[in-house]
Design a protein around this motif. Structure first.
Motif, PDB file in Angstrom:
ATOM      1  N   ILE A  35       0.809  -1.230   0.000  1.00 16.47           N
ATOM      2  CA  ILE A  35       0.000   0.000   0.000  1.00 16.47           C
ATOM      3  C   ILE A  35       0.845   1.285   0.000  1.00 16.47           C
ATOM      4  O   ILE A  35       0.566   2.219  -0.758  1.00 16.47           O
TER       5      ILE A  35
ATOM      6  N   ILE B 137      -3.697   2.120   5.881  1.00 17.53           N
ATOM      7  CA  ILE B 137      -4.661   2.992   5.185  1.00 17.53           C
ATOM      8  C   ILE B 137      -5.037   4.177   6.082  1.00 17.53           C
ATOM      9  O   ILE B 137      -5.080   5.324   5.640  1.00 17.53           O
ATOM     10  N   LYS B 138      -5.279   3.906   7.353  1.00 20.20           N
ATOM     11  CA  LYS B 138      -5.690   4.982   8.279  1.00 20.20           C
ATOM     12  C   LYS B 138      -4.584   6.014   8.463  1.00 20.20           C
ATOM     13  O   LYS B 138      -4.864   7.215   8.557  1.00 20.20           O
TER      14      LYS B 138
ATOM     15  N   SER C  35     -13.970   0.734   5.011  1.00 16.68           N
ATOM     16  CA  SER C  35     -13.520  -0.573   5.459  1.00 16.68           C
ATOM     17  C   SER C  35     -14.739  -1.460   5.713  1.00 16.68           C
ATOM     18  O   SER C  35     -15.669  -1.048   6.404  1.00 16.68           O
TER      19      SER C  35
ATOM     20  N   ASP D  37     -10.950  -1.101   1.908  1.00 16.92           N
ATOM     21  CA  ASP D  37     -10.427  -2.272   2.608  1.00 16.92           C
ATOM     22  C   ASP D  37     -11.523  -3.338   2.710  1.00 16.92           C
ATOM     23  O   ASP D  37     -12.541  -3.128   3.368  1.00 16.92           O
TER      24      ASP D  37
ATOM     25  N   SER E 149      -3.232  -4.037   6.745  1.00 19.19           N
ATOM     26  CA  SER E 149      -3.623  -3.081   5.687  1.00 19.19           C
ATOM     27  C   SER E 149      -4.434  -1.897   6.220  1.00 19.19           C
ATOM     28  O   SER E 149      -4.145  -0.736   5.888  1.00 19.19           O
TER      29      SER E 149
ATOM     30  N   TYR F 224     -11.114   6.561   2.809  1.00 19.61           N
ATOM     31  CA  TYR F 224     -11.163   5.103   2.862  1.00 19.61           C
ATOM     32  C   TYR F 224     -12.503   4.596   3.339  1.00 19.61           C
ATOM     33  O   TYR F 224     -13.276   5.320   3.978  1.00 19.61           O
TER      34      TYR F 224
ATOM     35  N   VAL G 252      -6.689  11.349   0.562  1.00 20.31           N
ATOM     36  CA  VAL G 252      -6.976   9.921   0.775  1.00 20.31           C
ATOM     37  C   VAL G 252      -8.267   9.766   1.571  1.00 20.31           C
ATOM     38  O   VAL G 252      -8.433  10.329   2.646  1.00 20.31           O
TER      39      VAL G 252
ATOM     40  N   LEU H 125      -9.457   4.307  -0.925  1.00 24.48           N
ATOM     41  CA  LEU H 125      -8.934   2.972  -0.618  1.00 24.48           C
ATOM     42  C   LEU H 125     -10.049   2.166   0.038  1.00 24.48           C
ATOM     43  O   LEU H 125     -10.611   2.596   1.050  1.00 24.48           O
TER      44      LEU H 125
END
Ligand code: UDP
Ligand code: MG
Length: 237
Positions: free
Chosen positions: A17, A52-53, A66, A41, A48, A64, A62, A39
């Motif tokens: 990543i 990402i966080k 999850s 998840d 991962s 995300y 960014v 992103l």
């Protein structure tokens, strides 16, 4: 200027990543478009989500999502499409097999085309995977009246307004060129680089992909046959 949303499905890709983020931002910063990196998840069981966080906290571009449970690549992409707020959606795998350096070339064709699908002409995968994919593409093309060489290439540039109209089910990410065409998209294939996977493992094998793929191809064939082609001649307000 149209905004780009990069949508990237992630399932157990902790080793990839950060490097992907570096390579992608290096290319994206040079484009003249505003952008976000979404992103997704897919309930990874490795580190991962933590990575990402950290990226999301440090970089405002960014975003995300999850998942609570592992839902598969189609679901991760679909959720990403629905949450993306760009006019252009660009997808790629998180495993560094796609090369972000190809993005400017693909984007050149956007406008004249609504979807530009990468084509891994020199694919860096195992022989069995390459053979499986050849057969898959052949069967898919024959049964869906298509001509796409490499629908499995995740590097794709798509018009968001059309993509968001498509209801995606499990497995259907492999039919995006056809589903986009049903929405009226003009589709182009462009050769792209492909790299061997260095970190992490592939999440698929040929047998499972073959069985599921055959089932899916029948569904898509039905969709093409039953697609409503309404052209309104007249109406009053
Ligand atoms: N992936 C996912 N959920 C899954 C399986 C895969 O989000 O259940 C992601 C994976 O992390 C990668 C992409 O989908 O970013 C493609 O998966 P993979 O590289 O294993 O497929 P291959 O390139 O081997 O066909
Ligand atoms: Mg891969």
């Amino acid at each position: 200027m149209e905004k780009i949303s990069f949508v990237i499905p992630i399932y157990n890709e902790e080793g990839n990543i950060e490097e992907l983020f570096k390579e992608l931002t290096c290319v994206a910063d040079m484009l003249k478009h505003p952008y976000e990196i979404l992103l997704v998840d897919d309930c990874s069981s490795d580190g991962s989500l933590g990575i990402i966080k950290v990226l999301a906290a440090r970089h405002k571009q960014v975003r995300y999502l999850s998942f609570e449970n592992n839902c598969g690549q189609s679901a991760a992409l679909y959720a990403g499409f629905q949450h993306a707020d760009g006019d252009i959606i660009i997808t790629m795998d998180a495993d560094l097999q796609n090369d972000p350096a190809d993005i400017p070339t693909l984007l050149q064709h956007f406008g004249e085309y609504d979807m530009i699908n990468g084509w891994r002409a020199d694919r860096q995968d195992t022989l069995s995977k390459k053979i499986g994919s050849r057969i898959g593409n052949f069967v898919r093309n024959r049964l869906t009246w298509e001509t796409i060489h490499d629908t499995g290439c995740s590097l794709k540039v798509m018009r968001a307004s059309m993509l968001k109209e498509i209801r995606i089910f499990r497995g259907l990410h492999r039919f995006l060129p056809t589903l986009m065409r049903l929405e009226g998209a003009r589709v182009l294939e462009v050769p792209v680089h492909h790299r061997a996977r260095v970190h992490g493992v592939s999440k698929y094998n040929n047998l499972q992909r073959g069985i599921e793929g055959l089932y899916d191809v029948i569904a898509v064939r039905w969709m093409i046959k039953r697609h409503l082609k309404v052209r309104i001649k007249e109406f009053n307000d």
